[in-house]
Design a protein around this motif. Sequence first.
Motif, short mmCIF file in Angstrom:
data_model
loop_
_atom_site.label_atom_id
_atom_site.label_comp_id
_atom_site.label_asym_id
_atom_site.label_seq_id
_atom_site.Cartn_x
_atom_site.Cartn_y
_atom_site.Cartn_z
N ILE A 136 -7.76 4.38 -40.50
CA ILE A 136 -8.53 5.03 -39.44
C ILE A 136 -8.63 6.49 -39.42
N GLY A 137 -7.57 7.09 -39.94
CA GLY A 137 -7.76 8.98 -39.93
C GLY A 137 -7.28 9.45 -41.12
N GLY A 138 -7.10 8.69 -42.20
CA GLY A 138 -6.97 9.44 -43.58
C GLY A 138 -5.40 9.24 -43.79
N SER A 139 -5.05 10.07 -44.95
CA SER A 139 -3.62 10.10 -45.65
C SER A 139 -2.87 10.89 -44.56
N VAL A 140 -3.18 11.85 -43.87
CA VAL A 140 -2.51 12.57 -42.94
C VAL A 140 -1.75 11.55 -42.12
N ASN A 141 -2.19 10.63 -41.62
CA ASN A 141 -1.63 9.67 -40.79
C ASN A 141 -0.82 8.76 -41.48
N LEU A 142 -1.08 8.62 -42.66
CA LEU A 142 -0.06 7.72 -43.60
C LEU A 142 1.24 8.44 -43.76
N ALA A 143 1.36 9.79 -44.09
CA ALA A 143 2.34 10.49 -44.00
C ALA A 143 3.26 10.52 -42.94
N ALA A 144 2.47 10.78 -41.72
CA ALA A 144 3.11 11.01 -40.44
C ALA A 144 3.86 9.60 -40.04
N PRO A 152 10.96 3.16 -46.68
CA PRO A 152 11.75 3.34 -47.91
C PRO A 152 10.59 4.14 -48.83
N GLY A 153 11.13 5.11 -49.49
CA GLY A 153 10.23 5.70 -50.56
C GLY A 153 9.42 5.01 -51.61
N GLU A 154 10.11 3.99 -52.04
CA GLU A 154 9.41 3.44 -52.98
C GLU A 154 8.39 2.37 -52.64
N LEU A 155 8.63 1.99 -51.41
CA LEU A 155 7.39 1.23 -50.60
C LEU A 155 6.32 2.15 -50.26
N VAL A 156 6.53 3.37 -49.85
CA VAL A 156 5.54 4.30 -49.62
C VAL A 156 4.61 4.52 -51.06
N SER A 157 5.52 4.96 -52.02
CA SER A 157 4.78 5.30 -53.01
C SER A 157 3.90 4.04 -53.67
N SER A 158 4.23 2.71 -53.59
CA SER A 158 3.56 1.72 -54.27
C SER A 158 2.05 1.63 -53.16
N ALA A 159 2.49 1.64 -51.90
CA ALA A 159 1.39 1.60 -50.96
C ALA A 159 0.25 2.56 -51.37
N VAL A 160 0.67 3.75 -51.55
CA VAL A 160 -0.15 4.68 -51.93
C VAL A 160 -1.02 4.64 -53.03
N VAL A 161 -0.53 4.08 -54.08
CA VAL A 161 -1.39 3.67 -55.47
C VAL A 161 -2.06 2.68 -55.03
N ALA A 162 -1.98 1.58 -54.40
CA ALA A 162 -2.74 0.49 -54.03
C ALA A 162 -3.88 0.92 -53.14
N ASP A 163 -3.42 1.79 -52.27
CA ASP A 163 -4.58 2.46 -51.38
C ASP A 163 -5.62 3.43 -52.04
N ASN A 164 -4.97 4.09 -53.23
CA ASN A 164 -6.09 4.68 -53.90
C ASN A 164 -6.72 4.02 -54.78
#
Length: 406
Positions: A136-144, A152-164
Amino acid sequence: MLYAIIQSDDTWVLWAFLAWWAAVSIYLEQKYEWASKISGAIIALVGAMLLANFNVIPTDSPVYDTVWSYVVPLAIPLLLFQSSILKIWNESGRLLLMFLISAIGTVVGSIVGFFLLKDLIPGLDKVTAMMTGSYIGGSVNLAALSARFETPGELVSSAVVADNLMMALYFLVLILIPTLNFFRKKFKTPHIDEVESMSDHGSENLAASYWNGKEISLKDIGLAVGTAFVLVAISFKLAAFFARIIPSGEDAPFFLHALHGILGDNYLMLTTITLLAVTMFSRYFESIKGSHEIGTYLIYIFFVVIGVPASLPIILQNAPLLLVLVFIMVALNMIISFVLGKVFKFNLEEVILASNANIGGPTTAAAMAISKGWSKLVAPILIVGTLGYIIGNYIGAAIGYWFGMY
């Protein structure tokens, strides 16, 4: 991180690739009819995606971060030098409504995806909250939101790659849609028609006609680039000042939190300051030639960077089901955006840019408008998409707390 022939710290080689491939994409678009039809943006993005997945270039590098941090902010004011604030105001109302409709698609997608996959992916409530905010708002919201829910960091990393990967693929789909007769017949296309009417329909293709040669001097280049730097510096300093003095914690009132999001956002402040400056000193900005061309070249470098992080091997190694989640969310966003866009008689360009601004954020939506020649929609979608940072943050948080009950 997978091994790549060009290493992530090989700065000059990576910059050479970004600058050269952006230039090649523009050249092909204006030289060949087939390239004009698929657009230089797709050529830039797909080329980078292929080289990243064949391990020629790295999927992560400080060079790419520099493009996001410096190249994109400089491109935005350059592309707004000829903008009329009155026209932008008239256009933003329709785009905002379409943006909100598209956001409904994201929320529906998150609900469907969560309940289909919640027993298969641990911590899916946190990931879905992140991706709802991001779509809805971009990667800024994903980080927040990842910080808010302590994902968990590994879950965030995997989600970011799938998102990209999903964002890059969807970006290609949205760029192709205006070339398909099915959509051209179902929707009004005033901005596409305007670009096509500017072509002489002779041997020269649409891209070459739109970007035909213009007189430009060293003074123009100096004023354009120098003014852009000044606008970015002032805007980012102001945004940092407001972000520092306006409370934004969980205990802060809604009004202050929203005000922090509006005044403390770099891109919204940059767009606002640029539009005010262009309105107040219109004769100065109108006298500068070449700003649109320089800004567009910078955006093409950004197109190249968008395709780079979409590494399929990393996704298949880490979390293939996360790719299923983001696919469901993006697919339902697209379906609901186009169906309701047709019902409420929005233009095809408005539907495409609103959906893009949801999934990719204001910068990718503005980049698409630029690449297609929809210059009147560049500033409006930047404004509307940036406001999505605030909307997405709250909706993502609500989704996270709701799904956390399961």
